[in-house]
Design a protein around this motif. Sequence first.
Motif, PDB file in Angstrom:
ATOM      1  N   SER A   1       0.845  -1.193   0.000  1.00  0.00           N
ATOM      2  CA  SER A   1       0.000   0.000   0.000  1.00  0.00           C
ATOM      3  C   SER A   1       0.881   1.244   0.000  1.00  0.00           C
ATOM      4  N   LEU A   2       0.699   2.108  -0.999  1.00  0.00           N
ATOM      5  CA  LEU A   2       1.511   3.320  -1.050  1.00  0.00           C
ATOM      6  C   LEU A   2       1.281   4.218   0.171  1.00  0.00           C
ATOM      7  N   PRO A   3       0.043   4.430   0.627  1.00  0.00           N
ATOM      8  CA  PRO A   3      -0.127   5.222   1.849  1.00  0.00           C
ATOM      9  C   PRO A   3       0.642   4.655   3.036  1.00  0.00           C
ATOM     10  N   ASP A   4       0.606   3.318   3.181  1.00  0.00           N
ATOM     11  CA  ASP A   4       1.320   2.696   4.304  1.00  0.00           C
ATOM     12  C   ASP A   4       2.829   2.879   4.162  1.00  0.00           C
ATOM     13  N   LEU A   5       3.332   2.733   2.932  1.00  0.00           N
ATOM     14  CA  LEU A   5       4.770   2.893   2.707  1.00  0.00           C
ATOM     15  C   LEU A   5       5.205   4.333   2.979  1.00  0.00           C
ATOM     16  N   LEU A   6       4.399   5.290   2.551  1.00  0.00           N
ATOM     17  CA  LEU A   6       4.721   6.697   2.798  1.00  0.00           C
ATOM     18  C   LEU A   6       4.706   7.009   4.290  1.00  0.00           C
ATOM     19  N   ARG A   7       3.682   6.543   4.974  1.00  0.00           N
ATOM     20  CA  ARG A   7       3.597   6.802   6.419  1.00  0.00           C
ATOM     21  C   ARG A   7       4.772   6.183   7.166  1.00  0.00           C
ATOM     22  N   ALA A   8       5.141   4.965   6.796  1.00  0.00           N
ATOM     23  CA  ALA A   8       6.249   4.295   7.471  1.00  0.00           C
ATOM     24  C   ALA A   8       7.562   5.037   7.241  1.00  0.00           C
ATOM     25  N   ALA A   9       7.792   5.488   6.012  1.00  0.00           N
ATOM     26  CA  ALA A   9       9.031   6.204   5.716  1.00  0.00           C
ATOM     27  C   ALA A   9       9.076   7.552   6.430  1.00  0.00           C
ATOM     28  N   LEU A  10       7.955   8.253   6.425  1.00  0.00           N
ATOM     29  CA  LEU A  10       7.916   9.575   7.058  1.00  0.00           C
ATOM     30  C   LEU A  10       7.939   9.490   8.582  1.00  0.00           C
ATOM     31  N   ALA A  11       7.501   8.368   9.134  1.00  0.00           N
ATOM     32  CA  ALA A  11       7.514   8.205  10.592  1.00  0.00           C
ATOM     33  C   ALA A  11       8.924   8.296  11.151  1.00  0.00           C
ATOM     34  N   THR A  12       9.922   7.922  10.369  1.00  0.00           N
ATOM     35  CA  THR A  12      11.305   7.994  10.843  1.00  0.00           C
ATOM     36  C   THR A  12      11.754   9.435  11.057  1.00  0.00           C
ATOM     37  N   LEU A  13      11.028  10.382  10.449  1.00  0.00           N
ATOM     38  CA  LEU A  13      11.399  11.799  10.577  1.00  0.00           C
ATOM     39  C   LEU A  13      10.629  12.512  11.680  1.00  0.00           C
ATOM     40  N   THR A  14       9.685  11.826  12.302  1.00  0.00           N
ATOM     41  CA  THR A  14       8.870  12.471  13.336  1.00  0.00           C
ATOM     42  C   THR A  14       9.701  13.102  14.445  1.00  0.00           C
ATOM     43  N   PRO A  15      10.722  12.426  14.994  1.00  0.00           N
ATOM     44  CA  PRO A  15      11.519  13.069  16.052  1.00  0.00           C
ATOM     45  C   PRO A  15      12.163  14.373  15.598  1.00  0.00           C
ATOM     46  N   ALA A  16      12.675  14.408  14.380  1.00  0.00           N
ATOM     47  CA  ALA A  16      13.324  15.627  13.882  1.00  0.00           C
ATOM     48  C   ALA A  16      12.312  16.743  13.681  1.00  0.00           C
ATOM     49  N   LEU A  17      11.142  16.418  13.144  1.00  0.00           N
ATOM     50  CA  LEU A  17      10.100  17.430  12.947  1.00  0.00           C
ATOM     51  C   LEU A  17       9.582  17.941  14.293  1.00  0.00           C
ATOM     52  N   ASP A  18       9.415  17.030  15.251  1.00  0.00           N
ATOM     53  CA  ASP A  18       8.981  17.443  16.594  1.00  0.00           C
ATOM     54  C   ASP A  18      10.023  18.347  17.252  1.00  0.00           C
ATOM     55  N   ALA A  19      11.294  17.981  17.099  1.00  0.00           N
ATOM     56  CA  ALA A  19      12.366  18.773  17.717  1.00  0.00           C
ATOM     57  C   ALA A  19      12.423  20.171  17.127  1.00  0.00           C
ATOM     58  N   ALA A  20      12.271  20.262  15.818  1.00  0.00           N
ATOM     59  CA  ALA A  20      12.301  21.580  15.164  1.00  0.00           C
ATOM     60  C   ALA A  20      11.127  22.420  15.635  1.00  0.00           C
ATOM     61  N   GLU A  21       9.985  21.803  15.830  1.00  0.00           N
ATOM     62  CA  GLU A  21       8.802  22.511  16.280  1.00  0.00           C
ATOM     63  C   GLU A  21       8.974  22.996  17.716  1.00  0.00           C
ATOM     64  N   ALA A  22       9.558  22.146  18.558  1.00  0.00           N
ATOM     65  CA  ALA A  22       9.788  22.531  19.949  1.00  0.00           C
ATOM     66  C   ALA A  22      10.808  23.651  20.047  1.00  0.00           C
ATOM     67  N   GLN A  23      11.866  23.567  19.239  1.00  0.00           N
ATOM     68  CA  GLN A  23      12.895  24.601  19.235  1.00  0.00           C
ATOM     69  C   GLN A  23      12.333  25.949  18.782  1.00  0.00           C
ATOM     70  N   ALA A  24      11.353  25.894  17.926  1.00  0.00           N
ATOM     71  CA  ALA A  24      10.735  27.128  17.438  1.00  0.00           C
ATOM     72  C   ALA A  24       9.706  27.671  18.425  1.00  0.00           C
ATOM     73  N   GLY A  25       9.565  26.963  19.550  1.00  0.00           N
ATOM     74  CA  GLY A  25       8.598  27.415  20.552  1.00  0.00           C
ATOM     75  C   GLY A  25       7.184  27.091  20.170  1.00  0.00           C
ATOM     76  N   ARG A  26       7.045  26.096  19.328  1.00  0.00           N
ATOM     77  CA  ARG A  26       5.712  25.712  18.864  1.00  0.00           C
ATOM     78  C   ARG A  26       5.565  24.197  18.968  1.00  0.00           C
ATOM     79  N   PRO A  27       5.466  23.661  20.176  1.00  0.00           N
ATOM     80  CA  PRO A  27       5.354  22.211  20.327  1.00  0.00           C
ATOM     81  C   PRO A  27       4.126  21.683  19.638  1.00  0.00           C
ATOM     82  N   GLY A  28       4.251  20.496  19.073  1.00  0.00           N
ATOM     83  CA  GLY A  28       3.157  19.911  18.309  1.00  0.00           C
ATOM     84  C   GLY A  28       1.958  19.612  19.170  1.00  0.00           C
ATOM     85  N   ALA A  29       0.824  19.565  18.484  1.00  0.00           N
ATOM     86  CA  ALA A  29      -0.429  19.306  19.187  1.00  0.00           C
ATOM     87  C   ALA A  29      -0.484  17.850  19.656  1.00  0.00           C
TER      88      ALA A  29
END
Length: 216
Positions: free
Chosen positions: A188-216
């Motif tokens: 499933s392409l949606p599943d493959l995309l989600r799995a690949a992008l999940a590896t970047l969640t920590p980096a995206l969360d960290a950038a958001e926290a550093q910007a003073g905008r913690p994720g919802a």
Amino acid sequence: MTARRTGLREQKKQATRVALREAALRLALERGPDNVRVDDIADAAGVSPRTYNNYFSSREQAIVAAVTAERQARVAAAVAARPADVRLADAVTEAVVEQYTDPDERDRDVLLLITTRPTLREAFVETATAIEHSLASAIARRLGDTEANTTRVLAASVAAAVRVALQQWVQPAAGTPRAGGLVVPSGSLPDLLRAALATLTPALDAAEAQAGRPGA
């Protein structure tokens, strides 16, 4: 050169690009990709082969562009359209999945064509890099006053993750029988995309926290 002249020149260039990719797709569907030459595409679009080479480096690139050319803008717009309280990782993931997995009827025909040729599959996978620039701008707008390198690295990482997912999707599973060169996409392409992008969640969360905008 005035702004008006510059604008007209850009419009003309965009019109030429559209004419070339539409001609490439039409000829590929009519004749089969292997029976289409660069000269044929240029002639159908009313330009010279030299002009063609200013826009695309191969016939495969032009054919694939017919379905992927506007995707980078759509992904960025979808990220920007997510509510401000949506976590950046979620906004990016949902935007990518939405724009890569909801093709219209013509796009489905092109994707079917792409699965029949290794060179088209390769060109299709490589288009993922095109989302990087506009996505970096969209991420920067969500994060506010953030170091430019941060948003560029994040966007490049997202593009790389999408590329990995697409590559997995269009590669046949080991032992899968093929008929006439057709490759049935793997998983499933949606599943493959989600799995690949999940590896970047920590980096995206960290950038958001550093910007003073913690994720919802």
